[in-house]
Write a protein that holds these residues in place. Structure first.
Motif, short mmCIF file in Angstrom:
data_model
loop_
_atom_site.label_atom_id
_atom_site.label_comp_id
_atom_site.label_asym_id
_atom_site.label_seq_id
_atom_site.Cartn_x
_atom_site.Cartn_y
_atom_site.Cartn_z
N ASN A 47 -15.64 20.91 59.94
CA ASN A 47 -15.56 20.00 61.08
C ASN A 47 -16.14 20.63 62.35
O ASN A 47 -15.48 20.67 63.39
CB ASN A 47 -14.13 19.54 61.31
CG ASN A 47 -14.04 18.28 62.16
OD1 ASN A 47 -15.05 17.76 62.64
ND2 ASN A 47 -12.83 17.77 62.32
N THR A 48 -17.37 21.13 62.26
CA THR A 48 -18.06 21.64 63.43
C THR A 48 -18.66 20.48 64.21
O THR A 48 -19.30 19.60 63.64
CB THR A 48 -19.17 22.63 63.02
OG1 THR A 48 -18.56 23.78 62.44
CG2 THR A 48 -20.01 23.06 64.22
N LEU A 80 -12.51 19.88 73.77
CA LEU A 80 -11.39 20.75 74.12
C LEU A 80 -11.68 22.19 73.70
O LEU A 80 -12.01 22.46 72.55
CB LEU A 80 -10.11 20.24 73.44
CG LEU A 80 -8.84 21.06 73.63
CD1 LEU A 80 -8.50 21.22 75.10
CD2 LEU A 80 -7.68 20.40 72.87
N GLY A 81 -11.50 23.12 74.62
CA GLY A 81 -11.71 24.53 74.32
C GLY A 81 -10.45 25.25 73.89
O GLY A 81 -10.51 26.41 73.49
N TRP A 82 -9.31 24.59 73.97
CA TRP A 82 -8.02 25.24 73.72
C TRP A 82 -7.97 26.57 74.48
O TRP A 82 -8.17 26.61 75.68
CB TRP A 82 -7.76 25.42 72.22
CG TRP A 82 -7.20 24.20 71.53
CD1 TRP A 82 -7.75 23.56 70.45
CD2 TRP A 82 -5.99 23.48 71.81
NE1 TRP A 82 -6.97 22.49 70.06
CE2 TRP A 82 -5.88 22.42 70.87
CE3 TRP A 82 -4.99 23.62 72.78
CZ2 TRP A 82 -4.81 21.53 70.88
CZ3 TRP A 82 -3.92 22.72 72.78
CH2 TRP A 82 -3.85 21.69 71.84
N GLY A 101 -10.69 30.00 70.97
CA GLY A 101 -9.64 29.00 71.07
C GLY A 101 -9.25 28.46 69.71
O GLY A 101 -10.01 28.57 68.73
N ASN A 102 -8.08 27.88 69.64
CA ASN A 102 -7.58 27.26 68.42
C ASN A 102 -8.58 26.29 67.83
O ASN A 102 -9.37 25.68 68.54
CB ASN A 102 -6.26 26.54 68.75
CG ASN A 102 -5.59 25.97 67.52
OD1 ASN A 102 -5.74 24.80 67.21
ND2 ASN A 102 -4.85 26.80 66.82
N ARG A 103 -8.54 26.17 66.52
CA ARG A 103 -9.48 25.33 65.76
C ARG A 103 -10.90 25.91 65.81
O ARG A 103 -11.89 25.21 65.70
CB ARG A 103 -9.46 23.87 66.22
CG ARG A 103 -8.15 23.10 65.90
CD ARG A 103 -7.81 23.29 64.45
NE ARG A 103 -6.67 22.52 63.98
CZ ARG A 103 -5.49 23.06 63.63
NH1 ARG A 103 -5.29 24.35 63.76
NH2 ARG A 103 -4.53 22.32 63.14
N ALA A 104 -10.96 27.24 66.00
CA ALA A 104 -12.21 28.02 65.92
C ALA A 104 -13.22 27.67 67.00
O ALA A 104 -14.42 27.66 66.76
CB ALA A 104 -12.84 27.89 64.53
N GLN A 105 -12.71 27.40 68.20
CA GLN A 105 -13.62 27.29 69.35
C GLN A 105 -14.10 28.71 69.69
O GLN A 105 -13.31 29.66 69.65
CB GLN A 105 -12.92 26.69 70.57
CG GLN A 105 -11.92 25.58 70.29
CD GLN A 105 -12.51 24.41 69.53
OE1 GLN A 105 -13.69 24.11 69.64
NE2 GLN A 105 -11.69 23.75 68.74
N THR A 116 -11.55 23.14 63.10
CA THR A 116 -11.33 23.77 61.81
C THR A 116 -9.87 24.19 61.67
O THR A 116 -9.36 24.97 62.48
CB THR A 116 -12.23 25.02 61.66
OG1 THR A 116 -13.59 24.63 61.86
CG2 THR A 116 -12.07 25.64 60.28
N LYS A 117 -9.23 23.71 60.64
CA LYS A 117 -7.82 24.01 60.44
C LYS A 117 -7.60 25.45 60.00
O LYS A 117 -6.66 26.11 60.44
CB LYS A 117 -7.21 23.06 59.41
CG LYS A 117 -5.72 23.25 59.18
CD LYS A 117 -5.16 22.23 58.23
CE LYS A 117 -3.65 22.43 58.03
NZ LYS A 117 -3.08 21.42 57.10
#
Length: 450
Positions: A163-164, A191-193, A413-417, A435-436
């Motif tokens: 999910n990129t 979102l950058g988390w 960041g979370n979700r591979a930011q 990305t989970k």
């Protein structure tokens, strides 16, 4: 009638027993944490769906899928969109109704306590120009070979379920390749988390450049009249404050209360006791970053308008970041740990500012030497590979990403930011997505270096 009542009671008891047994596996939380779990779920649901819809332009399906990646229970959320009021209300099986409201220039804020002061804040949109990146939104200087590589990487990522949503490469100060998934454009704020942590550090630096008289004396906050008075601004920047903040993302933790249940996100860490001597021990803490955001807020006069104006005028405007929003909590303080929405091109501008040593088009935006300090290992005993809210590749016993240059450092960041700043190759790489699990940051980014 008595028999019917007993039968109904037995059904309810059986349901509760089944929920207790199945909740950890199916819903992602223990039944004993049901109350906190509902608060987290509805708070997260209202907040992320609101920002997803009114900042990123996502539809309900994408919002719900994003939320469900955190817990299957989130698929049970009832999300109600009020497009006139620009508000999203979330409830979980009729429980825990929570709402978040969008305000232009401020993004979405959970409706917790009195947030009426935010209604008085005005934010003038920044005008985009047609000048080439980074000065404007004009056509970039695309490298056909690298663009082909980036397109293939995006396609492979998404075929693998990673999910990129955006990939971008800057070489020698030029935007040479960018690739976006369906529904995402170069102007889509994403979102950058925790990449917001790095931006918060840069905001601190910009304040110190503009107001060198900013008060960094001890204590940093009047509430710290005890042993916490020894915590320095650098301790906060390096995540070595020593504060006992629970970063676990589980129902009832400090981190989830901070993001999804508190009127003032910074209050949680502000009230935390000391667990280690300041400067001695690295402990990753989103609460620490929100203390930095609060410090900036108080240095600027403790007024939401002043904070927003400063961010707009001192960072966004010089960097031509016309599509970026730094969201605030209900008290008016930036949620520096987590809530910055920006397109890949704007994230790249921030990376380029660091690569430039804090200078932008001939103007020093960050204090002299600050970038070097920000990318230097800390002095903690357990994890030196962290600078001023930036993750470092080197500085420890091993490289964080063995495939990448030792001098590279990152916003993560979370979700591979990720935004990678690579001084030795004069490169900035941006990856945004959802990305989970794990993302091959090292191998993928290595393919994009000269």
């Amino acid at each position: 009638m008595k028999k019917i009542i007993l039968s109904l009671g037995a059904v309810i008891a059986a349901f509760v027993l089944a929920l207790a047994l199945l909740a950890p596996r199916l819903l992602g939380f223990s039944i004993t944490e049901l109350g906190n779990a509902v608060r987290v779920s509805t708070g997260m649901g209202a907040k992320l769906a609101c920002s997803g819809r009114y900042l990123s332009g996502f539809d309900h399906t994408r919002n719900l899928n994003d939320l469900a990646s955190y817990s299957p229970a989130n698929r049970l959320l009832d999300l109600v969109y009020d497009d006139q009021a620009k508000r999203v209300t979330a409830s979980l099986m009729g429980m825990g109704e929570t709402s978040a409201t969008f305000r232009p220039g401020l993004g979405c804020t959970l409706d917790i306590g009195d947030s009426s002061a935010l209604d008085q804040v005005t934010v003038k949109p920044l005008a985009a120009t047609s000048a080439p990146w980074p000065s404007g939104s004009g056509a970039p200087d695309i490298d056909p070979t690298l663009q082909k590589t980036l397109n293939a990487m995006l396609s492979q990522d998404n075929a693998s379920g990673l999910n990129t949503r955006a990939l971008l490469v800057v070489q020698d100060g030029k935007l040479v390749a960018e690739s976006y998934s369906e529904g995402i454009t170069p102007q889509t704020p994403l979102l950058g988390w925790s990449m917001g942590k790095s931006v918060t550090a840069m905001l601190v630096a910009r304040l110190q450049a503009v107001q060198p008289e900013s008060d960094t004396s001890s204590p940093l906050f009047p509430q710290w009249s005890d042993e916490r008075s020894q915590i320095s601004l650098e301790n906060l920047l390096q995540m070595s404050s020593g504060l006992a903040f629970d970063e676990t993302y589980a129902p009832g933790s400090d981190a989830t209360e901070m993001l999804f249940g508190a009127h003032s996100a910074s209050d949680i860490a502000l009230q935390s006791p000391l667990a280690h001597p300041p400067g001695s021990y690295f402990s990753y803490s989103s609460g620490t970053t929100n203390l930095l955001a609060r410090w900036v807020y108080e240095q600027l006069g403790a007024a939401p308008q002043a904070s927003v104006d400063f961010f707009q005028q001192q960072l966004l405007a010089p960097l031509a970041m016309a599509n970026t929003t730094f969201e605030v909590d209900a008290s008016g303080v930036f949620v520096g740990s987590s809530y910055i929405y920006a397109p890949a091109r704007d994230w790249a501008r921030l990376g380029q500012l660091m690569l430039n040593g804090g200078e932008w088009e001939g103007t020093a935006l960050l204090p002299e030497g600050w970038v070097n300090s920000a990318s230097t290992p800390n002095a903690s005993t357990n994890e030196p590979r962290y600078g001023y809210q930036f993750w470092l590749n080197g500085g420890g016993e091993s490289l964080r990403y063995p495939e990448l240059p030792a001098d590279s450092y990152f916003m993560l960041g979370n979700r591979a930011q990720a935004v990678m700043i690579s001084p030795s190759t004069n490169t900035v790489v941006v990856r945004l997505g959802w990305t989970k699990g794990d993302y091959p940051t090292g191998p993928n980014f290595a393919r994009l270096l000269p």
